[in-house]
Design an enzyme around this catalytic site. Structure first.
Site, PDB file in Angstrom:
ATOM      1  N   LYS A  13      55.569 -49.355 123.259  1.00 57.66           N
ATOM      2  CA  LYS A  13      55.281 -50.768 123.543  1.00 57.66           C
ATOM      3  C   LYS A  13      55.124 -51.573 122.254  1.00 57.66           C
ATOM      4  O   LYS A  13      55.689 -52.646 122.119  1.00 57.66           O
ATOM      5  CB  LYS A  13      53.955 -50.919 124.327  1.00 57.66           C
ATOM      6  CG  LYS A  13      53.915 -50.253 125.668  1.00 57.66           C
ATOM      7  CD  LYS A  13      52.610 -50.603 126.397  1.00 57.66           C
ATOM      8  CE  LYS A  13      51.347 -50.104 125.710  1.00 57.66           C
ATOM      9  NZ  LYS A  13      51.186 -48.650 125.724  1.00 57.66           N
ATOM     10  N   ARG A  88      45.362 -53.235 131.420  1.00 56.68           N
ATOM     11  CA  ARG A  88      45.421 -51.779 131.515  1.00 56.68           C
ATOM     12  C   ARG A  88      44.702 -51.276 132.759  1.00 56.68           C
ATOM     13  O   ARG A  88      44.677 -50.074 133.003  1.00 56.68           O
ATOM     14  CB  ARG A  88      44.738 -51.199 130.303  1.00 56.68           C
ATOM     15  CG  ARG A  88      45.640 -50.467 129.332  1.00 56.68           C
ATOM     16  CD  ARG A  88      44.728 -49.981 128.232  1.00 56.68           C
ATOM     17  NE  ARG A  88      45.295 -48.978 127.402  1.00 56.68           N
ATOM     18  CZ  ARG A  88      45.924 -49.225 126.259  1.00 56.68           C
ATOM     19  NH1 ARG A  88      46.151 -50.457 125.879  1.00 56.68           N
ATOM     20  NH2 ARG A  88      46.340 -48.226 125.521  1.00 56.68           N
ATOM     21  N   ARG A 123      52.900 -40.056 115.157  1.00 58.77           N
ATOM     22  CA  ARG A 123      52.726 -41.487 114.890  1.00 58.77           C
ATOM     23  C   ARG A 123      51.823 -41.745 113.689  1.00 58.77           C
ATOM     24  O   ARG A 123      50.819 -41.077 113.493  1.00 58.77           O
ATOM     25  CB  ARG A 123      52.131 -42.169 116.122  1.00 58.77           C
ATOM     26  CG  ARG A 123      51.850 -43.650 115.888  1.00 58.77           C
ATOM     27  CD  ARG A 123      51.784 -44.431 117.140  1.00 58.77           C
ATOM     28  NE  ARG A 123      50.528 -44.250 117.850  1.00 58.77           N
ATOM     29  CZ  ARG A 123      50.223 -44.925 118.963  1.00 58.77           C
ATOM     30  NH1 ARG A 123      51.106 -45.767 119.490  1.00 58.77           N
ATOM     31  NH2 ARG A 123      49.080 -44.720 119.571  1.00 58.77           N
ATOM     32  N   ARG A 156      45.899 -42.378 113.486  1.00 55.60           N
ATOM     33  CA  ARG A 156      44.747 -42.873 114.230  1.00 55.60           C
ATOM     34  C   ARG A 156      43.937 -41.699 114.756  1.00 55.60           C
ATOM     35  O   ARG A 156      44.503 -40.707 115.193  1.00 55.60           O
ATOM     36  CB  ARG A 156      45.236 -43.723 115.411  1.00 55.60           C
ATOM     37  CG  ARG A 156      45.495 -45.166 115.032  1.00 55.60           C
ATOM     38  CD  ARG A 156      46.303 -45.872 116.066  1.00 55.60           C
ATOM     39  NE  ARG A 156      45.822 -45.656 117.442  1.00 55.60           N
ATOM     40  CZ  ARG A 156      46.356 -46.242 118.504  1.00 55.60           C
ATOM     41  NH1 ARG A 156      47.374 -47.074 118.359  1.00 55.60           N
ATOM     42  NH2 ARG A 156      45.881 -46.005 119.693  1.00 55.60           N
ATOM     43  N   ARG A 167      43.795 -39.575 127.063  1.00 57.64           N
ATOM     44  CA  ARG A 167      44.382 -40.917 127.161  1.00 57.64           C
ATOM     45  C   ARG A 167      45.477 -40.957 128.207  1.00 57.64           C
ATOM     46  O   ARG A 167      45.629 -41.940 128.933  1.00 57.64           O
ATOM     47  CB  ARG A 167      44.932 -41.355 125.811  1.00 57.64           C
ATOM     48  CG  ARG A 167      43.825 -41.795 124.866  1.00 57.64           C
ATOM     49  CD  ARG A 167      44.297 -41.860 123.452  1.00 57.64           C
ATOM     50  NE  ARG A 167      45.243 -42.935 123.210  1.00 57.64           N
ATOM     51  CZ  ARG A 167      46.132 -42.934 122.219  1.00 57.64           C
ATOM     52  NH1 ARG A 167      46.191 -41.898 121.394  1.00 57.64           N
ATOM     53  NH2 ARG A 167      46.939 -43.935 122.059  1.00 57.64           N
TER      54      ARG A 167
END
Ligand code: ADP
Ligand code: ZN
Length: 210
Positions: A13, A88, A123, A156, A167
């Protein structure tokens, strides 16, 4: 055009949002980035959000709804905006509707759980501007440095493998029902996330033009 980007964490996203933002010259509003900024600068809101974000759970609805209200009131949203990571939950979507915000399109980027795990572990994000990279799929030009601002790239905390699974669970339980919510409003377009960023972008742009 007022756009929502939906999808699991790591579906891409943020990356697509950056591209559409440049193409259409409308701002991207990423609740995740706003919250991480607040965390870094140690504001009250940041302190409130810290334990939730680090555990991979959602920050309470009233906190994020407050963030969005404030952000959408700014002048640069007048010609449209891209929401990345909001709403969300169903109550967040209802709050947007209640605010009278008219959404034109909801693009849902679909990626399998297996590839999500792979994507999130590789990531890296820029400490300074929040731009995101991937060690394998979207490597920066210089190792460990942001292409845009030369900031340092970091992993992160919530991208560590143990947090990723929770998550995903939260996504399926709380966020996925939004697909049906926007399907009912005739706004949902599904795009299948591709391995190459630009291939997904093509599909996203087609979806926006349709
Ligand atoms: P990703 O899409 O990669 O999970 P984000 O940067 O959008 O990452 O969000 C990171 C974290 O920020 C979430 O796990 C959650 O704790 C918090 N967060 C962001 N947006 C919301 C939201 N709309 N509602 C609740 N929590 C949010
Ligand atoms: Zn940067």
């Amino acid at each position: 055009m007022n756009i929502i980007l939906l999808g699991a964490p790591g579906a891409g996203k943020g990356t697509q949002a950056e591209i559409i933002c440049e193409r259409l010259s409308i701002p991207t509003i990423s609740t995740g980035n706003i919250i991480r900024e607040a965390l870094k600068s140690g504001t009250e809101m940041g302190l409130k959000a810290k334990s939730f974000i680090e555990a991979g759970s959602l920050v309470p609805d009233e906190v994020v709804i407050g963030i969005i209200k404030e952000r959408l009131a700014k002048g640069d949203c007048e010609n449209g905006f891209i929401l990345d990571g909001f709403p969300r939950t169903i109550p967040q979507a209802e709050a947007l509707d209640k605010m009278g915000v008219v959404i034109d399109k909801v693009i849902d980027i679909e990626v399998t759980d297996e590839s999500i795990v792979k994507r999130l572990s590789g990531r890296r994000v820029c400490e300074d501007c929040g731009a995101s990279y991937h060690l394998e799929y979207k490597a920066p030009k210089v190792d460990g440095k942001c292409d845009k601002c030369n900031g340092t790239l970091v992993q992160r905390k919530d991208d560590h493998p143990d947090t990723v699974l929770s998550r995903l669970e939260v996504y399926h339980k709380e966020t996925e029902p939004l697909k049906a919510y926007y399907e009912k409003q005739n706004k949902l377009v599904i795009v299948y996330g591709q391995d190459e960023v630009q291939d997904t972008t093509k599909l996203v742009l087609q979806a926006l033009e349709a």
